[in-house]
Structures are given as C-alpha cells and as structure tokens.
Design a protein around this motif. Structure first.
Motif, short mmCIF file in Angstrom:
data_model
loop_
_atom_site.label_atom_id
_atom_site.label_comp_id
_atom_site.label_asym_id
_atom_site.label_seq_id
_atom_site.Cartn_x
_atom_site.Cartn_y
_atom_site.Cartn_z
N GLU A 1 -54.60 6.35 56.90
CA GLU A 1 -53.22 5.89 56.88
C GLU A 1 -52.34 6.83 56.06
OE1 GLU A 1 -53.26 1.90 55.48
OE2 GLU A 1 -54.22 1.10 57.28
N PHE A 2 -52.88 7.32 54.94
CA PHE A 2 -52.13 8.26 54.12
C PHE A 2 -51.84 9.53 54.91
CE2 PHE A 2 -51.47 11.63 51.10
CZ PHE A 2 -50.85 11.05 50.00
N LYS A 3 -52.86 10.06 55.60
CA LYS A 3 -52.67 11.27 56.40
C LYS A 3 -51.66 11.04 57.52
CE LYS A 3 -57.17 13.49 55.68
NZ LYS A 3 -58.35 14.07 56.34
N ASP A 4 -51.74 9.90 58.16
CA ASP A 4 -50.80 9.60 59.23
C ASP A 4 -49.36 9.64 58.73
OD1 ASP A 4 -52.95 9.24 60.90
OD2 ASP A 4 -52.88 7.05 60.87
N GLN A 5 -49.15 9.05 57.56
CA GLN A 5 -47.81 9.02 56.98
C GLN A 5 -47.37 10.43 56.59
OE1 GLN A 5 -47.49 6.68 53.41
NE2 GLN A 5 -45.26 6.80 53.34
N GLU A 6 -48.28 11.17 55.98
CA GLU A 6 -47.95 12.52 55.56
C GLU A 6 -47.59 13.40 56.75
OE1 GLU A 6 -50.36 14.75 52.48
OE2 GLU A 6 -50.89 15.90 54.28
N ILE A 7 -48.37 13.32 57.82
CA ILE A 7 -48.12 14.14 59.00
C ILE A 7 -46.77 13.81 59.63
CG2 ILE A 7 -48.89 14.52 61.39
CD1 ILE A 7 -51.78 14.38 60.28
N ALA A 8 -46.46 12.52 59.72
CA ALA A 8 -45.18 12.12 60.32
C ALA A 8 -44.00 12.64 59.50
CB ALA A 8 -45.13 10.60 60.42
N MET A 9 -44.09 12.56 58.18
CA MET A 9 -43.00 13.01 57.34
C MET A 9 -42.93 14.53 57.30
SD MET A 9 -42.99 10.29 54.18
CE MET A 9 -41.36 10.80 53.69
N ALA A 10 -44.09 15.20 57.28
CA ALA A 10 -44.12 16.65 57.21
C ALA A 10 -43.52 17.27 58.46
CB ALA A 10 -45.55 17.14 57.02
N ARG A 11 -43.71 16.64 59.60
CA ARG A 11 -43.14 17.16 60.84
C ARG A 11 -41.62 17.32 60.71
NH1 ARG A 11 -45.50 16.61 65.83
NH2 ARG A 11 -46.83 14.93 65.02
N ARG A 12 -40.97 16.30 60.14
CA ARG A 12 -39.52 16.35 59.98
C ARG A 12 -39.11 17.30 58.84
NH1 ARG A 12 -40.56 10.78 60.37
NH2 ARG A 12 -40.11 10.50 58.16
N ALA A 13 -39.83 17.22 57.73
CA ALA A 13 -39.45 18.02 56.56
C ALA A 13 -39.61 19.51 56.82
CB ALA A 13 -40.30 17.60 55.36
N ALA A 14 -40.66 19.91 57.50
CA ALA A 14 -40.88 21.34 57.78
C ALA A 14 -39.78 21.89 58.68
CB ALA A 14 -42.24 21.54 58.41
N ARG A 15 -39.32 21.07 59.62
CA ARG A 15 -38.25 21.51 60.51
C ARG A 15 -36.97 21.75 59.71
NH1 ARG A 15 -39.44 18.12 64.51
NH2 ARG A 15 -38.20 16.44 63.61
N GLU A 16 -36.66 20.83 58.80
CA GLU A 16 -35.45 20.98 57.99
C GLU A 16 -35.58 22.14 57.01
OE1 GLU A 16 -32.71 18.43 54.83
OE2 GLU A 16 -34.23 17.41 56.05
N ALA A 17 -36.73 22.24 56.34
CA ALA A 17 -36.93 23.32 55.38
C ALA A 17 -36.90 24.68 56.06
CB ALA A 17 -38.26 23.13 54.65
N GLY A 18 -37.48 24.76 57.26
CA GLY A 18 -37.49 26.03 57.98
C GLY A 18 -36.10 26.53 58.29
N ARG A 19 -35.19 25.62 58.59
CA ARG A 19 -33.79 26.02 58.85
C ARG A 19 -33.13 26.56 57.59
NH1 ARG A 19 -33.60 21.15 62.08
NH2 ARG A 19 -32.65 20.05 60.33
N LEU A 20 -33.57 26.07 56.43
CA LEU A 20 -32.93 26.45 55.18
C LEU A 20 -33.42 27.79 54.64
CD1 LEU A 20 -33.01 22.96 53.42
CD2 LEU A 20 -30.97 24.15 54.25
N VAL A 21 -34.71 28.12 54.85
CA VAL A 21 -35.27 29.30 54.20
C VAL A 21 -35.13 30.57 55.04
CG1 VAL A 21 -36.91 27.95 52.86
CG2 VAL A 21 -37.63 28.91 55.05
N GLY A 22 -35.01 30.49 56.35
CA GLY A 22 -34.87 31.69 57.17
C GLY A 22 -36.15 32.04 57.90
N GLY A 23 -36.20 33.30 58.43
CA GLY A 23 -37.28 33.65 59.33
C GLY A 23 -38.02 34.95 59.06
N ASP A 24 -37.67 35.70 57.99
CA ASP A 24 -38.43 36.92 57.70
C ASP A 24 -39.71 36.57 56.96
OD1 ASP A 24 -37.51 36.25 55.19
OD2 ASP A 24 -36.34 38.06 54.89
N LEU A 25 -40.54 37.58 56.67
CA LEU A 25 -41.84 37.31 56.04
C LEU A 25 -41.69 36.58 54.72
CD1 LEU A 25 -44.92 37.57 55.96
CD2 LEU A 25 -44.62 39.84 54.91
N ALA A 26 -40.75 37.02 53.89
CA ALA A 26 -40.55 36.35 52.59
C ALA A 26 -40.22 34.88 52.78
CB ALA A 26 -39.46 37.06 51.80
N ALA A 27 -39.39 34.58 53.78
CA ALA A 27 -39.01 33.19 54.04
C ALA A 27 -40.20 32.39 54.56
CB ALA A 27 -37.86 33.15 55.05
N LEU A 28 -41.02 33.01 55.41
CA LEU A 28 -42.18 32.30 55.96
C LEU A 28 -43.21 32.00 54.87
CD1 LEU A 28 -42.66 34.24 59.31
CD2 LEU A 28 -41.33 32.17 58.87
#
Length: 218
Positions: A1-28
C-alpha cells in the motif's frame, strides 16, 4: 500500500519537477537526485513536497560531480548499470536513463530481486507502466536493500565486471559499493538522510550528492 501511494504521487511530482529543472544533463541529474527524497521513513506527500521545493529553488548539492559524468559519456561507453532505490524514483530516473541510452551502447536498470522496504522490484516497475522506457532490466537476485555481494548471483557479478560506468542511487547502494573496489567508475546520486551517512560524507542535513568515484587501480 505504501508503494502504491508513493508511485501514484511520484508520477505527478516527477512531471511537475521535470518542467521546472529543464532538460540538459545537469538538469536530468538534478531531477534524479530529487527523486531520492523518497524514503520508506518519510510519508510520500512529505517526500514529494521536498522534491518540488528542490526543483523550484534549485537542488542544494553538497557536491556535484556531473561534469565528470559528462566527460565520461562524451568518450563513449559500452555498458552502463543503473542501480535503483525507491519505487517512485523510476519516474525521476527515466529522463536520465534515456539520456544515458543515447550516449552508451547499453544501459541496464538494476532493481531489487525481492521486496525490501519501498525499493523498486520488477513488480513495481511493471506497475509504473515504464517498462518500455526502461528497455533493459536486471535484478540483484536478492531480497534486501543495497547489494550483499557475497550472496549476489553470478550474473550480477558479470554485469558489474563488464560495466564501463555504474550509476548508484540512494544511501544503501552507497554503503554497499563504498568498501568494494570496482574496475568501473561509480556515480553516486543520493540525499543524505540519516546521521551516520551525514557523518560519513561530512554532509549537512538533507544535502544532495552527485558524487563521482574513480575506478579502482588495476
């Protein structure tokens, strides 16, 4: 259950964080490092809030050896091993994994061989829906955090022996790799969360690390 919750939240958070940090190697690398905010000892919502704050304000690296990673990738590599940590981190790791796959002939994601805290196994990887993105996957063959080298299967030893570079996520993997001389350089990506790790690294609380360790002498 903990993993299920973490995966669901991480899916959204990674999308938002990715938009904020950029796309070059340092950002990745920054994005992958922020993913290590996740931990079994934090609630997923708290960990995600830390990741978003880091993406918004800039990752507070205590040390950032990403230029050494860049130089190694530019020289061309055959095999890169990417040792994972927490389940939800897969969403934060995928952009860096894809970049590495463009620079190296083979990149293999290494997950845990069985359940260990909230660490990523093949089961959770399938649950994320990212199996097509992570196109090469191996596992430690072990149930437990980090890598217990004396019990690890021969296949894992062969992969490590053949690797040109190892990317290691999280504290347990750092603890596993640190005392072991390896023929390949290791790029450690982690947040220092506990007092022993902060003491070992000489780190401040919650500091982030992108740490390059050269290969052991032949």
């Amino acid at each position: 259950e903990f993993k299920d919750q973490e995966i669901a939240m991480a899916r959204r958070a990674a999308r938002e964080a990715g938009r904020l940090v950029g796309g070059d190697l340092a950002a990745l690398v920054s994005l992958a490092t922020l993913g290590n905010s996740l931990d079994f000892f934090k609630t997923p919502d708290r960990a995600m809030a830390e990741a978003i704050a880091g993406a918004t304000n800039g990752v507070p690296f205590a040390r950032n050896d990403t230029p050494l990673l860049h130089d190694a990738l530019e020289r061309g590599l055959d095999l890169v091993l990417y040792f994972t940590d927490n389940s939800g981190e897969a969403f934060f790791d995928l952009p860096l994994y894809r970049h590495l796959s463009q620079k190296a002939r083979r990149v293999v994601l290494v997950v845990k061989g069985g359940p260990a805290l909230n660490d990523l196994t093949r089961r959770e990887l399938a649950q994320t829906g990212l199996t097509k993105g992570f196109d090469r996957v191996a596992d430690t063959g072990l149930v437990g955090i980090g890598v217990e080298w004396e019990r690890a299967p021969e296949r894992l030893h062969e992969l490590v022996k053949d690797a040109d570079l190892i990317v290691s996520k999280g504290m347990a993997n750092l603890e596993s790799f640190s005392p072991r001389p390896l023929p390949a350089p290791v790029f450690f990506i982690l947040q220092a969360k506990c007092d022993p790790m902060r003491d070992f690294l000489g780190a401040s609380a919650k500091s982030y690390w992108a740490l390059w360790r050269p290969p052991a002498p032949a």
